[in-house]
Design a protein around this motif. Structure first.
Motif, mmCIF file in Angstrom:
data_model
loop_
_atom_site.group_PDB
_atom_site.id
_atom_site.type_symbol
_atom_site.label_atom_id
_atom_site.label_comp_id
_atom_site.label_asym_id
_atom_site.label_seq_id
_atom_site.Cartn_x
_atom_site.Cartn_y
_atom_site.Cartn_z
ATOM 1 N N ASP A 1 1.179 -6.179 3.628
ATOM 2 C CA ASP A 1 2.153 -6.276 4.716
ATOM 3 C C ASP A 1 3.271 -5.245 4.585
ATOM 4 O OD1 ASP A 1 3.743 -7.250 2.711
ATOM 5 O OD2 ASP A 1 4.122 -9.206 3.611
ATOM 6 N N THR A 2 3.281 -4.501 3.460
ATOM 7 C CA THR A 2 4.309 -3.473 3.259
ATOM 8 C C THR A 2 3.636 -2.129 3.003
ATOM 9 O OG1 THR A 2 5.846 -5.113 2.384
ATOM 10 C CG2 THR A 2 6.308 -2.809 1.856
ATOM 11 N N PHE A 3 3.955 -1.165 3.845
ATOM 12 C CA PHE A 3 3.355 0.170 3.753
ATOM 13 C C PHE A 3 4.451 1.163 3.390
ATOM 14 C CE2 PHE A 3 0.741 -2.337 6.508
ATOM 15 C CZ PHE A 3 -0.567 -1.954 6.228
ATOM 16 N N ILE A 4 4.273 1.870 2.279
ATOM 17 C CA ILE A 4 5.293 2.824 1.832
ATOM 18 C C ILE A 4 4.709 4.230 1.929
ATOM 19 C CG2 ILE A 4 6.809 3.492 -0.066
ATOM 20 C CD1 ILE A 4 6.559 0.599 -1.130
ATOM 21 N N GLU A 5 5.261 5.023 2.852
ATOM 22 C CA GLU A 5 4.790 6.409 3.014
ATOM 23 C C GLU A 5 5.551 7.286 2.030
ATOM 24 O OE1 GLU A 5 4.193 9.868 6.439
ATOM 25 O OE2 GLU A 5 5.005 7.920 7.012
ATOM 26 N N ILE A 6 4.813 7.959 1.160
ATOM 27 C CA ILE A 6 5.430 8.746 0.088
ATOM 28 C C ILE A 6 5.157 10.233 0.318
ATOM 29 C CG2 ILE A 6 5.434 9.155 -2.414
ATOM 30 C CD1 ILE A 6 4.694 6.184 -2.761
ATOM 31 N N GLY A 7 6.242 10.988 0.561
ATOM 32 C CA GLY A 7 6.089 12.410 0.873
ATOM 33 C C GLY A 7 6.929 12.738 2.089
ATOM 34 N N PRO A 8 6.819 13.967 2.601
ATOM 35 C CA PRO A 8 7.681 14.364 3.718
ATOM 36 C C PRO A 8 7.316 13.671 5.031
ATOM 37 C CG PRO A 8 6.108 16.095 3.206
ATOM 38 C CD PRO A 8 5.936 15.048 2.148
ATOM 39 N N GLY A 9 8.330 13.409 5.846
ATOM 40 C CA GLY A 9 8.079 12.899 7.199
ATOM 41 C C GLY A 9 7.822 11.404 7.261
ATOM 42 N N LYS A 10 7.574 10.945 8.515
ATOM 43 C CA LYS A 10 7.349 9.508 8.761
ATOM 44 C C LYS A 10 6.176 9.307 9.710
ATOM 45 C CE LYS A 10 12.266 8.456 8.426
ATOM 46 N NZ LYS A 10 13.460 7.980 9.104
ATOM 47 N N ALA B 1 0.852 -1.192 0.000
ATOM 48 C CA ALA B 1 0.000 0.000 0.000
ATOM 49 C C ALA B 1 0.886 1.239 0.000
ATOM 50 C CB ALA B 1 -0.901 0.024 1.232
ATOM 51 N N PHE B 2 0.529 2.219 -0.824
ATOM 52 C CA PHE B 2 1.182 3.528 -0.783
ATOM 53 C C PHE B 2 0.353 4.418 0.135
ATOM 54 C CE2 PHE B 2 3.054 3.377 -5.416
ATOM 55 C CZ PHE B 2 3.939 2.378 -5.023
ATOM 56 N N LEU B 3 1.007 5.054 1.094
ATOM 57 C CA LEU B 3 0.334 5.965 2.033
ATOM 58 C C LEU B 3 0.857 7.381 1.819
ATOM 59 C CD1 LEU B 3 0.657 3.889 5.351
ATOM 60 C CD2 LEU B 3 -1.155 3.756 3.623
ATOM 61 N N PHE B 4 -0.035 8.354 1.975
ATOM 62 C CA PHE B 4 0.359 9.749 1.722
ATOM 63 C C PHE B 4 -0.006 10.629 2.914
ATOM 64 C CE2 PHE B 4 -0.241 7.644 -2.308
ATOM 65 C CZ PHE B 4 0.883 8.025 -3.024
ATOM 66 N N PRO B 5 0.985 11.418 3.399
ATOM 67 C CA PRO B 5 0.766 12.212 4.610
ATOM 68 C C PRO B 5 -0.146 13.427 4.399
ATOM 69 C CG PRO B 5 2.930 12.689 3.691
ATOM 70 C CD PRO B 5 2.346 11.574 2.867
ATOM 71 N N GLY B 6 -0.664 13.924 5.529
ATOM 72 C CA GLY B 6 -1.517 15.106 5.510
ATOM 73 C C GLY B 6 -0.863 16.268 6.236
ATOM 74 N N GLN B 7 -1.677 17.268 6.550
ATOM 75 C CA GLN B 7 -1.148 18.474 7.184
ATOM 76 C C GLN B 7 -0.423 18.165 8.487
ATOM 77 O OE1 GLN B 7 -4.617 21.095 5.988
ATOM 78 N NE2 GLN B 7 -3.397 22.521 7.155
ATOM 79 N N LEU C 1 3.000 8.664 9.280
ATOM 80 C CA LEU C 1 2.097 7.535 9.023
ATOM 81 C C LEU C 1 2.773 6.200 9.316
ATOM 82 C CD1 LEU C 1 0.336 8.775 5.762
ATOM 83 C CD2 LEU C 1 -0.330 9.148 8.142
ATOM 84 N N CYS C 2 4.087 6.116 9.049
ATOM 85 C CA CYS C 2 4.838 4.894 9.394
ATOM 86 C C CYS C 2 4.708 4.625 10.893
ATOM 87 C CB CYS C 2 6.309 5.035 9.029
ATOM 88 S SG CYS C 2 6.619 4.939 7.266
ATOM 89 N N GLY C 3 4.827 5.689 11.679
ATOM 90 C CA GLY C 3 4.699 5.561 13.137
ATOM 91 C C GLY C 3 3.321 5.062 13.541
#
Length: 316
Positions: free
Chosen positions: A269-278, A5-11, A280-282
């Motif tokens: 089972d694999t989450f890739i956060e795309i964009g600034p920061g971490k 899954a690709f995850l994308f951060p917010g504000q 969502l990984c946390g």
């Protein structure tokens, strides 16, 4: 390997200088920044790369800025042949997820989120609304407290269900303070958030009505990859449903913990956060410590992620 899954951060993930390195090194990324400036008719790239922070932090700038950086990083990442089985984004990040899923063009998305930011700012004058994180407290009990406080005229709702033990409430300053102090009396820890408005609360309904008009000016396609909607924490692909969920999203809670659980139940089972920061990984790790999480915000982190994904060293 399971699904990706690709995850994308917010504000909240923004910082001045984000995306600068990748824009300097990769034409694909630079093109995205140029497109943003062209669509919005002002130099958004300059604000992203140089700040000042207070200008970048303004909602109407933060939203297109994060979308632009996430999309620029995604464009470079895509050429390495890794694709997602699902996409999802936290609040504003849902627009990056829809771009990634082929539902909205980047140009249409950057136009939409710029207006989304302006309408959110306009809906509630500065200083009237706020948000706070409530740590280590029961969701049902918090929902009961916010309903009780709202009944007495100080509007407050549950806004983000982020991960076990982390819930954000949103509403009028008085409503958030009252609900927060009641939760504190019962043992919660309450942290006020530095935000410019009461996002994902009933106070955003006037913005949602106007935002429906903004969305009618853009083209939304059926998504090629299922996107987990914030509002329902369920996959959506139909353009009609995507549009209605984006309108509801402005005043509905972001069901992030449920989103991660839904993805895991679907075999991710694999989450890739795309964009600034971490950030969502946390949050993913708080839902499931064993999940594989990778954060890609620049060329260095991208190369490291590709080595882990492909199990070999990668040349840029």
């Amino acid at each position: 390997m399971g699904k990706i899954a690709f995850l994308f951060p917010g504000q909240g993930s923004q910082f001045a200088g984000m995306g600068k390195q990748i824009a300097e090194q990769e034409t694909l990324a630079k093109d995205i920044f140029d497109k943003a400036d062209e669509v919005l008719k002002f130099d958004l790239s300059k604000i992203i790369f140089e700040g000042p922070e207070d200008l970048l932090k303004r909602t109407e700038n933060t939203q297109p800025a994060l979308l632009t950086v996430s999309t620029a990083v995604l464009e470079v990442f895509k050429k390495h042949g890794i694709s997602a089985d699902y996409t999802a984004g936290h609040s504003l990040g849902e627009y990056s997820a829809l771009v990634a899923a082929g539902s909205i063009s980047f140009e249409d998305a950057v136009y939409a989120v710029r207006h989304r930011g302006l309408l959110m700012e306009e809906a509630v004058p500065a200083g009237v609304g706020t948000m706070a994180a409530v740590i280590g407290f029961d969701q049902e009990r918090l929902e009961a407290i916010t309903a009780e406080v709202s009944e007495y005229g100080d509007s407050v709702q549950v806004a983000n269900l982020n991960c076990p033990g982390q819930i954000v409430i949103s509403g009028t300053v008085k409503g958030v303070e009252s609900a927060g102090s009641k939760a504190k009396e019962e043992g919660a820890k309450v942290i006020p958030l530095q935000v410019s408005g009461p996002f994902h609360s009933a106070l955003m309904k006037p913005a949602a009505e106007k935002f429906a008009e903004v969305l009618s000016n853009i083209t939304i396609h059926d998504a090629k990859t299922p996107v987990i909607a914030n509002v329902t924490a369920k996959p959506v692909t139909s353009k009609e449903e995507i549009k209605s969920k984006l309108i509801e999203q402005l005043y509905s809670p972001v069901r992030w913990e449920e989103t991660i659980r839904e993805l895991m139940d679907s075999g991710v089972d694999t989450f890739i956060e795309i964009g600034p920061g971490k950030v969502l990984c946390g949050l993913v790790k708080k839902v499931n410590r064993r999940a594989n999480v990778l954060a890609i915000g620049d060329m260095d982190s991208m190369m490291q992620a590709l080595e882990k994904l492909k199990g070999e060293s990668v040349d840029a």
